[in-house]
Design a protein around this motif. Structure first.
Motif, PDB file in Angstrom:
ATOM      1  N   THR A 155      46.982  78.003  46.658  1.00 49.08           N
ATOM      2  CA  THR A 155      45.569  78.151  46.308  1.00 49.08           C
ATOM      3  C   THR A 155      45.424  78.753  44.919  1.00 49.08           C
ATOM      4  OG1 THR A 155      44.993  78.453  48.644  1.00 49.08           O
ATOM      5  CG2 THR A 155      43.369  79.157  47.020  1.00 49.08           C
ATOM      6  N   PHE A 156      46.256  79.757  44.607  1.00 53.23           N
ATOM      7  CA  PHE A 156      46.235  80.337  43.260  1.00 53.23           C
ATOM      8  C   PHE A 156      46.614  79.290  42.210  1.00 53.23           C
ATOM      9  CE2 PHE A 156      48.824  82.091  39.814  1.00 53.23           C
ATOM     10  CZ  PHE A 156      47.888  82.900  39.183  1.00 53.23           C
ATOM     11  N   THR A 157      47.675  78.519  42.489  1.00 53.49           N
ATOM     12  CA  THR A 157      48.100  77.476  41.547  1.00 53.49           C
ATOM     13  C   THR A 157      47.020  76.424  41.382  1.00 53.49           C
ATOM     14  OG1 THR A 157      50.392  77.837  42.268  1.00 53.49           O
ATOM     15  CG2 THR A 157      49.930  75.815  41.039  1.00 53.49           C
ATOM     16  N   PHE A 158      46.379  76.072  42.464  1.00 50.60           N
ATOM     17  CA  PHE A 158      45.292  75.091  42.448  1.00 50.60           C
ATOM     18  C   PHE A 158      44.148  75.581  41.569  1.00 50.60           C
ATOM     19  CE2 PHE A 158      41.521  73.237  44.806  1.00 50.60           C
ATOM     20  CZ  PHE A 158      41.700  71.947  44.368  1.00 50.60           C
ATOM     21  N   GLY A 159      43.779  76.846  41.725  1.00 49.41           N
ATOM     22  CA  GLY A 159      42.719  77.416  40.893  1.00 49.41           C
ATOM     23  C   GLY A 159      43.100  77.475  39.427  1.00 49.41           C
ATOM     24  N   THR A 160      44.371  77.802  39.160  1.00 46.55           N
ATOM     25  CA  THR A 160      44.848  77.840  37.772  1.00 46.55           C
ATOM     26  C   THR A 160      44.764  76.461  37.140  1.00 46.55           C
ATOM     27  OG1 THR A 160      46.370  79.646  38.324  1.00 46.55           O
ATOM     28  CG2 THR A 160      46.809  78.431  36.293  1.00 46.55           C
ATOM     29  N   ALA A 161      45.107  75.428  37.918  1.00 40.36           N
ATOM     30  CA  ALA A 161      45.041  74.052  37.396  1.00 40.36           C
ATOM     31  C   ALA A 161      43.597  73.641  37.120  1.00 40.36           C
ATOM     32  CB  ALA A 161      45.684  73.097  38.397  1.00 40.36           C
ATOM     33  N   ILE A 162      42.674  74.013  38.011  1.00 41.97           N
ATOM     34  CA  ILE A 162      41.262  73.659  37.796  1.00 41.97           C
ATOM     35  C   ILE A 162      40.720  74.349  36.548  1.00 41.97           C
ATOM     36  CG2 ILE A 162      38.923  73.895  38.719  1.00 41.97           C
ATOM     37  CD1 ILE A 162      40.083  73.599  41.519  1.00 41.97           C
ATOM     38  N   CYS A 163      40.890  75.677  36.478  1.00 44.90           N
ATOM     39  CA  CYS A 163      40.369  76.429  35.329  1.00 44.90           C
ATOM     40  C   CYS A 163      41.084  76.035  34.041  1.00 44.90           C
ATOM     41  CB  CYS A 163      40.513  77.924  35.576  1.00 44.90           C
ATOM     42  SG  CYS A 163      39.477  78.572  36.897  1.00 44.90           S
ATOM     43  N   GLY A 165      42.553  73.171  33.338  1.00 43.51           N
ATOM     44  CA  GLY A 165      42.120  71.840  32.921  1.00 43.51           C
ATOM     45  C   GLY A 165      40.763  71.868  32.235  1.00 43.51           C
ATOM     46  N   LEU A 166      39.835  72.652  32.784  1.00 43.74           N
ATOM     47  CA  LEU A 166      38.503  72.765  32.180  1.00 43.74           C
ATOM     48  C   LEU A 166      38.571  73.429  30.805  1.00 43.74           C
ATOM     49  CD1 LEU A 166      36.416  73.816  35.316  1.00 43.74           C
ATOM     50  CD2 LEU A 166      36.396  71.588  34.168  1.00 43.74           C
ATOM     51  N   VAL A 167      39.415  74.462  30.678  1.00 43.06           N
ATOM     52  CA  VAL A 167      39.554  75.154  29.393  1.00 43.06           C
ATOM     53  C   VAL A 167      40.141  74.219  28.341  1.00 43.06           C
ATOM     54  CG1 VAL A 167      40.820  76.969  28.185  1.00 43.06           C
ATOM     55  CG2 VAL A 167      39.681  77.480  30.342  1.00 43.06           C
ATOM     56  N   LEU A 168      41.162  73.452  28.706  1.00 47.51           N
ATOM     57  CA  LEU A 168      41.790  72.543  27.736  1.00 47.51           C
ATOM     58  C   LEU A 168      40.849  71.425  27.321  1.00 47.51           C
ATOM     59  CD1 LEU A 168      45.410  72.254  29.175  1.00 47.51           C
ATOM     60  CD2 LEU A 168      44.685  73.432  27.096  1.00 47.51           C
ATOM     61  N   LEU A 169      39.975  71.009  28.205  1.00 42.15           N
ATOM     62  CA  LEU A 169      38.984  70.000  27.826  1.00 42.15           C
ATOM     63  C   LEU A 169      37.892  70.590  26.941  1.00 42.15           C
ATOM     64  CD1 LEU A 169      38.458  67.915  31.103  1.00 42.15           C
ATOM     65  CD2 LEU A 169      39.523  67.151  28.974  1.00 42.15           C
ATOM     66  N   GLY A 170      37.480  71.826  27.256  1.00 39.38           N
ATOM     67  CA  GLY A 170      36.391  72.451  26.491  1.00 39.38           C
ATOM     68  C   GLY A 170      36.848  73.160  25.233  1.00 39.38           C
ATOM     69  N   GLU A 171      38.057  73.757  25.268  1.00 35.01           N
ATOM     70  CA  GLU A 171      38.593  74.497  24.115  1.00 35.01           C
ATOM     71  C   GLU A 171      40.039  74.085  23.863  1.00 35.01           C
ATOM     72  OE1 GLU A 171      37.133  76.571  22.098  1.00 35.01           O
ATOM     73  OE2 GLU A 171      35.214  76.910  23.102  1.00 35.01           O
ATOM     74  N   PRO A 172      40.267  72.835  23.456  1.00 37.27           N
ATOM     75  CA  PRO A 172      41.659  72.372  23.283  1.00 37.27           C
ATOM     76  C   PRO A 172      42.426  73.097  22.189  1.00 37.27           C
ATOM     77  CG  PRO A 172      40.106  70.768  22.386  1.00 37.27           C
ATOM     78  CD  PRO A 172      39.292  71.775  23.117  1.00 37.27           C
ATOM     79  N   GLU A 173      41.714  73.761  21.265  1.00 36.83           N
ATOM     80  CA  GLU A 173      42.381  74.459  20.171  1.00 36.83           C
ATOM     81  C   GLU A 173      43.061  75.749  20.632  1.00 36.83           C
ATOM     82  OE1 GLU A 173      42.550  73.243  17.191  1.00 36.83           O
ATOM     83  OE2 GLU A 173      41.204  71.540  17.486  1.00 36.83           O
ATOM     84  N   GLY A 192      44.746  65.572  32.836  1.00 39.03           N
ATOM     85  CA  GLY A 192      45.802  65.315  33.817  1.00 39.03           C
ATOM     86  C   GLY A 192      45.839  66.380  34.896  1.00 39.03           C
ATOM     87  N   MET A 193      45.633  67.645  34.507  1.00 38.23           N
ATOM     88  CA  MET A 193      45.613  68.740  35.483  1.00 38.23           C
ATOM     89  C   MET A 193      44.458  68.563  36.475  1.00 38.23           C
ATOM     90  SD  MET A 193      46.493  71.826  32.818  1.00 38.23           S
ATOM     91  CE  MET A 193      46.301  73.178  33.980  1.00 38.23           C
ATOM     92  N   LEU A 194      43.296  68.185  35.962  1.00 42.93           N
ATOM     93  CA  LEU A 194      42.143  67.962  36.836  1.00 42.93           C
ATOM     94  C   LEU A 194      42.360  66.739  37.720  1.00 42.93           C
ATOM     95  CD1 LEU A 194      39.183  68.738  34.401  1.00 42.93           C
ATOM     96  CD2 LEU A 194      40.076  70.181  36.244  1.00 42.93           C
ATOM     97  N   ALA A 195      43.047  65.737  37.187  1.00 45.67           N
ATOM     98  CA  ALA A 195      43.325  64.539  37.979  1.00 45.67           C
ATOM     99  C   ALA A 195      44.245  64.855  39.153  1.00 45.67           C
ATOM    100  CB  ALA A 195      43.952  63.463  37.089  1.00 45.67           C
ATOM    101  N   VAL A 196      45.249  65.692  38.911  1.00 45.27           N
ATOM    102  CA  VAL A 196      46.157  66.104  39.998  1.00 45.27           C
ATOM    103  C   VAL A 196      45.386  66.858  41.077  1.00 45.27           C
ATOM    104  CG1 VAL A 196      48.120  67.583  40.578  1.00 45.27           C
ATOM    105  CG2 VAL A 196      48.213  66.133  38.544  1.00 45.27           C
TER     106      VAL A 196
END
Length: 358
Positions: A155-163, A165-173, A192-196
């Motif tokens: 569950t922790f890993t799942f949450g890390t992947a969701i957050c 993925g959103l951060v990399l899409l919104g703040e890729p720099e 890719g993280m959000l897709a998984v």
């Protein structure tokens, strides 16, 4: 070779801590030396004296955090630990063992588990031991506790992947100061993280069949369980990152989204190297990702995070563990005494029967 492997990761962690602490000291020294009178003290002083001077500068930064910043940090801590308790409750629901185990018991067990594991590292082992003691007292088997530990970790890993993925899409720099990654590659990684994560949800929606290995049966979480994970997992991370966000100064603050990203990167690095509390590693990552903030302000914010998220929970969890073990010991003693008394009565009863015979 087996013994060498056992020492490998602790050695890596030690090197990572030493390297991070050295970089951190140099960064703090240069930041504190920005003020002329402080620079004069640092130039003349020795290492221990310099640490005292730097600590004074950091103390000044802690005092500069407004009261509402501390209040919000406390609230974020409560949110984070409430979400962590939800992790355990979700796992118990998945195992169909939530009945008979109160929310309060689950919350105390979860709080103690994470307070200890976050501070001493080796979270699966240290946290697993606490859960083993707590949940075996409620009748869970070793196999069920193993599934519970695995599901909470997932569950922790799942949450890390969701957050993440959103951060990399919104703040890729955000990853550029750490890794030479083009913007489009960072966004692609986030997608890719959000897709998984989406595939995991889809598997639950399609009701994939359980995995049967001999007598061991691993069931895919149902949609109600996965839906809870989708809320609980990000909530804990957002709460933990919020402690740091509200402790940072308003001037130069890059925003909550960037702070979340820096927290995910630094906290994950600390877990990877098994560094308790991410000491040194988190500071280095935060300073790289947020160069616009003074190092002393970042260090002060992370001190607040460690105080509220690590040290105070640890201090509160120690009496809880001692009280629990005391009760378990008393229970074991009470279980033993009646058996001993019964064993003592049997010979006496036998003698009475013999005396009664003509």
């Amino acid at each position: 070779m087996k013994k060498l492997k056992e020492f490998f990761w602790p050695a890596v962690a030690l090197v990572a801590v030493a390297w991070s602490v050295r970089l951190l000291y140099l960064k703090l020294w240069s930041e504190a030396a920005g003020e002329p009178h402080v620079a004069a003290l640092l130039e003349k002083g020795e290492f221990l004296n310099n640490l005292e001077v730097i600590a004074g500068v950091i103390g000044h930064k802690l005092a500069a955090i407004p009261v509402h910043g501390y209040i919000m940090a406390v609230l974020c801590t409560l949110v984070a630990y409430a979400a962590l308790a939800w992790y355990d409750r979700i796992a118990l629901l998945h195992l169909r063992r939530a009945a008979g185990i109160s929310w309060l018991y689950t919350a105390i067990c979860s709080f103690t588990t994470y307070a200890i594991s976050h501070n001493i590292g080796a979270s699966v082992f240290s946290g697993g031991m606490v859960r083993y003691r707590a949940y075996t007292a409620k009748g869970l088997s070793v196999a069920e506790i193993a599934v519970l530990v695995a599901l909470t970790s997932f569950t922790f890993t799942f949450g890390t992947a969701i957050c993440g993925g959103l951060v990399l899409l919104g703040e890729p720099e955000i990853v550029r100061p750490l890794v030479a990654m083009p913007r489009h590659m960072a966004m692609l990684l986030g997608a890719g993280m959000l897709a998984v994560c989406g595939l995991y949800v889809l598997g639950s929606y399609l009701r994939l069949k359980p995995l049967q290995i001999g007598k061991f049966r691993l069931e895919y979480p149902t949609m109600p369980i996965v839906a809870r994970q989708c809320f609980a997992a990000p909530l804990e991370l957002l709460g933990a990152a919020g402690i740091i966000y509200f402790a940072l100064p308003a001037d130069g603050n890059p925003g909550f989204f960037v702070v979340v990203g820096a927290f995910l990167l630094s906290f994950s690095a600390g877990l990877l190297f098994q560094v308790p509390g991410g000491i040194g590693v988190m500071e280095v990552v935060f300073l790289k990702v947020m160069p616009g903030l003074p190092a002393t302000s970042v260090f002060a914010a992370l001190l607040v995070w460690r105080l509220f998220y690590l040290l105070l929970p640890l201090a509160l969890s120690i009496p809880v563990v001692l009280l629990f073990e005391r009760r378990q010991l008393d229970k074991a003693i009470h279980d033993i005494i009646p058996h001993e008394e019964a064993a003592e009565r049997k010979p006496e009863q036998g003698q009475e029967r013999q005396g009664a015979e003509p």
